[in-house]
Design a protein around this motif. Structure first.
Motif, PDB file in Angstrom:
ATOM      1  N   ILE A 148     -11.390   2.179  -8.816  1.00 15.24           N
ATOM      2  CA  ILE A 148     -10.544   2.939  -9.743  1.00 15.24           C
ATOM      3  C   ILE A 148      -9.080   2.746  -9.339  1.00 15.24           C
ATOM      4  N   GLY A 149      -8.271   2.287 -10.272  1.00 11.22           N
ATOM      5  CA  GLY A 149      -6.859   2.008  -9.957  1.00 11.22           C
ATOM      6  C   GLY A 149      -6.752   0.732  -9.149  1.00 11.22           C
ATOM      7  N   CYS A 150      -7.330  -0.341  -9.679  1.00  9.73           N
ATOM      8  CA  CYS A 150      -7.413  -1.607  -8.914  1.00  9.73           C
ATOM      9  C   CYS A 150      -6.077  -2.345  -8.867  1.00  9.73           C
TER      10      CYS A 150
ATOM     11  N   VAL B 203     -10.877  -0.974 -12.664  1.00 10.75           N
ATOM     12  CA  VAL B 203     -10.163  -0.465 -13.844  1.00 10.75           C
ATOM     13  C   VAL B 203      -8.766  -0.033 -13.424  1.00 10.75           C
ATOM     14  N   ASP B 204      -7.842  -0.207 -14.349  1.00  9.46           N
ATOM     15  CA  ASP B 204      -6.484   0.293 -14.136  1.00  9.46           C
ATOM     16  C   ASP B 204      -5.891   0.590 -15.504  1.00  9.46           C
ATOM     17  N   ILE B 205      -4.971   1.547 -15.507  1.00 10.66           N
ATOM     18  CA  ILE B 205      -4.412   1.993 -16.788  1.00 10.66           C
ATOM     19  C   ILE B 205      -3.274   1.090 -17.259  1.00 10.66           C
TER      20      ILE B 205
ATOM     21  N   ARG C 243      -0.510  -4.832 -17.661  1.00  5.96           N
ATOM     22  CA  ARG C 243       0.010  -6.000 -16.936  1.00  5.96           C
ATOM     23  C   ARG C 243      -0.753  -6.197 -15.616  1.00  5.96           C
ATOM     24  N   ARG C 244      -1.056  -5.111 -14.961  1.00  5.44           N
ATOM     25  CA  ARG C 244      -1.795  -5.226 -13.688  1.00  5.44           C
ATOM     26  C   ARG C 244      -3.183  -5.796 -13.939  1.00  5.44           C
ATOM     27  N   ILE C 245      -3.794  -5.354 -15.035  1.00  5.95           N
ATOM     28  CA  ILE C 245      -5.131  -5.862 -15.349  1.00  5.95           C
ATOM     29  C   ILE C 245      -5.064  -7.359 -15.674  1.00  5.95           C
TER      30      ILE C 245
ATOM     31  N   ALA D 130      -8.359   0.579 -18.484  1.00  5.03           N
ATOM     32  CA  ALA D 130      -8.991   1.850 -18.873  1.00  5.03           C
ATOM     33  C   ALA D 130      -8.428   2.974 -18.025  1.00  5.03           C
ATOM     34  N   GLU D 131      -8.432   4.134 -18.606  1.00  3.74           N
ATOM     35  CA  GLU D 131      -8.054   5.339 -17.871  1.00  3.74           C
ATOM     36  C   GLU D 131      -9.262   5.743 -17.026  1.00  3.74           C
ATOM     37  N   ALA D 132      -8.974   6.259 -15.828  1.00  4.89           N
ATOM     38  CA  ALA D 132     -10.042   6.467 -14.847  1.00  4.89           C
ATOM     39  C   ALA D 132     -11.167   7.382 -15.342  1.00  4.89           C
ATOM     40  N   THR D 133     -10.827   8.525 -15.934  1.00  6.21           N
ATOM     41  CA  THR D 133     -11.905   9.446 -16.344  1.00  6.21           C
ATOM     42  C   THR D 133     -12.720   8.828 -17.494  1.00  6.21           C
TER      43      THR D 133
ATOM     44  N   LEU E 245     -11.468   4.176  -4.140  1.00  7.10           N
ATOM     45  CA  LEU E 245     -10.189   4.776  -4.553  1.00  7.10           C
ATOM     46  C   LEU E 245      -9.190   4.395  -3.475  1.00  7.10           C
ATOM     47  N   LEU E 246      -8.454   3.335  -3.703  1.00  7.78           N
ATOM     48  CA  LEU E 246      -7.606   2.803  -2.642  1.00  7.78           C
ATOM     49  C   LEU E 246      -6.139   3.060  -2.983  1.00  7.78           C
ATOM     50  N   HIS E 247      -5.525   3.849  -2.155  1.00  9.57           N
ATOM     51  CA  HIS E 247      -4.107   4.199  -2.352  1.00  9.57           C
ATOM     52  C   HIS E 247      -3.819   4.718  -3.751  1.00  9.57           C
ATOM     53  N   PRO E 248      -4.592   5.679  -4.239  1.00 11.45           N
ATOM     54  CA  PRO E 248      -4.216   6.254  -5.536  1.00 11.45           C
ATOM     55  C   PRO E 248      -2.872   6.977  -5.403  1.00 11.45           C
TER      56      PRO E 248
ATOM     57  N   GLY F  43      -6.033  -6.960   2.109  1.00  8.36           N
ATOM     58  CA  GLY F  43      -4.775  -6.367   1.695  1.00  8.36           C
ATOM     59  C   GLY F  43      -4.834  -5.924   0.238  1.00  8.36           C
ATOM     60  N   SER F  44      -3.936  -5.022  -0.103  1.00  7.04           N
ATOM     61  CA  SER F  44      -3.698  -4.719  -1.511  1.00  7.04           C
ATOM     62  C   SER F  44      -2.193  -4.531  -1.613  1.00  7.04           C
ATOM     63  N   TYR F  45      -1.679  -4.529  -2.803  1.00  8.40           N
ATOM     64  CA  TYR F  45      -0.232  -4.434  -2.983  1.00  8.40           C
ATOM     65  C   TYR F  45       0.312  -3.215  -2.233  1.00  8.40           C
ATOM     66  N   PHE F  46      -0.336  -2.070  -2.425  1.00 14.09           N
ATOM     67  CA  PHE F  46       0.181  -0.834  -1.836  1.00 14.09           C
ATOM     68  C   PHE F  46      -0.187  -0.695  -0.359  1.00 14.09           C
ATOM     69  N   LYS F  47      -1.329  -1.199   0.016  1.00 17.01           N
ATOM     70  CA  LYS F  47      -1.691  -1.145   1.446  1.00 17.01           C
ATOM     71  C   LYS F  47      -0.697  -1.980   2.252  1.00 17.01           C
TER      72      LYS F  47
HETATM   73  C1  LIG Z   1      -0.461   3.282  -6.025  1.00 15.10           C
HETATM   74  S1  LIG Z   1      -1.307   2.164  -7.049  1.00 15.10           S
HETATM   75  C2  LIG Z   1      -2.557   1.457  -6.005  1.00 15.10           C
HETATM   76  C3  LIG Z   1      -3.095   0.159  -6.553  1.00 15.10           C
HETATM   77  C4  LIG Z   1      -4.106  -0.568  -5.657  1.00 15.10           C
HETATM   78  N1  LIG Z   1      -5.304   0.213  -5.474  1.00 15.10           N
HETATM   79  C5  LIG Z   1      -3.473  -0.943  -4.347  1.00 15.10           C
HETATM   80  O1  LIG Z   1      -3.926  -0.433  -3.294  1.00 15.10           O
HETATM   81  O2  LIG Z   1      -2.526  -1.733  -4.351  1.00 15.10           O
HETATM   82  C6  LIG Z   1      -2.254   3.226  -8.083  1.00 15.10           C
HETATM   83  C7  LIG Z   1      -2.872   2.491  -9.245  1.00 15.10           C
HETATM   84  O3  LIG Z   1      -3.647   3.413  -9.995  1.00 15.10           O
HETATM   85  C8  LIG Z   1      -3.416   3.181 -11.374  1.00 15.10           C
HETATM   86  N2  LIG Z   1      -3.675   4.445 -12.073  1.00 15.10           N
HETATM   87  C9  LIG Z   1      -2.985   5.597 -11.979  1.00 15.10           C
HETATM   88  N3  LIG Z   1      -3.542   6.555 -12.741  1.00 15.10           N
HETATM   89  C10 LIG Z   1      -4.614   5.978 -13.339  1.00 15.10           C
HETATM   90  C11 LIG Z   1      -5.598   6.448 -14.241  1.00 15.10           C
HETATM   91  N4  LIG Z   1      -5.592   7.717 -14.688  1.00 15.10           N
HETATM   92  N5  LIG Z   1      -6.555   5.606 -14.642  1.00 15.10           N
HETATM   93  C12 LIG Z   1      -6.583   4.321 -14.200  1.00 15.10           C
HETATM   94  N6  LIG Z   1      -5.672   3.823 -13.339  1.00 15.10           N
HETATM   95  C13 LIG Z   1      -4.704   4.640 -12.906  1.00 15.10           C
HETATM   96  C14 LIG Z   1      -1.972   2.749 -11.447  1.00 15.10           C
HETATM   97  O4  LIG Z   1      -1.685   2.035 -12.629  1.00 15.10           O
HETATM   98  C15 LIG Z   1      -1.839   1.907 -10.188  1.00 15.10           C
HETATM   99  O5  LIG Z   1      -2.120   0.544 -10.428  1.00 15.10           O
END
Ligand SMILES: C[S@@+](CC[C@H](N)C(=O)[O-])C[C@H]1O[C@@H](n2cnc3c(N)ncnc32)[C@H](O)[C@@H]1O
Length: 198
Positions: free
Chosen positions: A40-42, A63-65, A68-70, A90-93, A110-113, A180-184
């Motif tokens: 969730i939030g990839c 999934v990500d909202i 562009r990230r998708i 997609a939105e997470a819920t 759920l990585l670095h939400p 790694g991930s962008y935020f990690k």
């Molecule tokens: C801080 S980033 C972390 C991204 C990735 N997991 C990483 O570690 O680099 C949070 C991600 O969650 C996505 N996001 C935030 N709220 C969301 C929601 N309700 N549904 C889906 N994605 C969501 C954002 O668009 C963003 O890409």
């Protein structure tokens, strides 16, 4: 003229998005075999791509909202021909509701939400009681949940919510995949919570 309220129209649209996403998920999952994971939030897809490279016999959905990230995540997966992983905007819920009932969801990541530090935004945090409930509904007994954050305050708040939620039992699960991930890479890791759906 339609007699529907704005709220009713929004609910119908949401239900339609969930129906379409569920169909796509079902068809993707039916084409493969092996353990299933939902990230969730990839984001840009670094982590799910690396997990896919290391788990050829599993089925992975991210999934990500943000569109562009998708698109960036899709490019990473398709360049490497990782057909057993796919990502959806997609939105997470909605993604959790769309997860097909016929397929067990083995792992949720759920990585670095986003930590949403302001109190008035707390309802958006993905480790709040309502969101834990949504994940519990999509999960089944034994589903594993993996959460990581760089934020100490968010971590402590999340830990309290996990401890208070009857469907999730905090457990010392080994971290399944390091990448790694962008935020990690930008922020590091403060702590992880791993839990099992009871
Ligand atoms: C801080 S980033 C972390 C991204 C990735 N997991 C990483 O570690 O680099 C949070 C991600 O969650 C996505 N996001 C935030 N709220 C969301 C929601 N309700 N549904 C889906 N994605 C969501 C954002 O668009 C963003 O890409």
């Amino acid at each position: 003229m339609s007699s529907k309220t704005g709220r009713e129209i929004a609910e119908e649209r949401r239900a339609e998005r969930i129906r379409l996403l569920s169909e796509k998920m079902e068809s993707f999952l039916a084409a493969g075999e092996g353990r299933t994971s939902l990230e969730i939030g990839c984001g840009h897809g670094h982590w799910i791509t690396s997990l896919a490279e290391n788990s050829p016999n599993e089925r992975l959905i991210g999934v990500d909202i943000i569109s562009r990230r998708i698109r960036l995540a899709e490019t990473k997966l398709s360049k490497r021909k990782l057909d057993h992983a796919c990502v959806f905007k997609a939105e997470a819920t909605e993604a959790l509701e769309a997860w097909p009932e016929s397929v067990p969801l083995d792992r949720i990541f759920l990585l670095h939400p986003d930590p949403w530090p302001k109190k008035r935004h707390a309802k958006n945090r993905m480790t709040g009681p309502l969101f834990l409930e949504r994940m519990a509904e999509a999960a089944s007994q034994g589903t594993e949940l993996y959460f990581r954050t760089d934020d100490p305050v968010f971590y402590e708040w999340s830990r309290e919510n996990f401890d208070a939620h009857s469907a999730w039992k905090v457990a010392e699960l080994p971290w399944p995949h390091e990448a790694g991930s962008y935020f990690k890479d930008m922020l590091g890791v403060h702590g992880a919570i791993t839990a099992v759906r009871v």
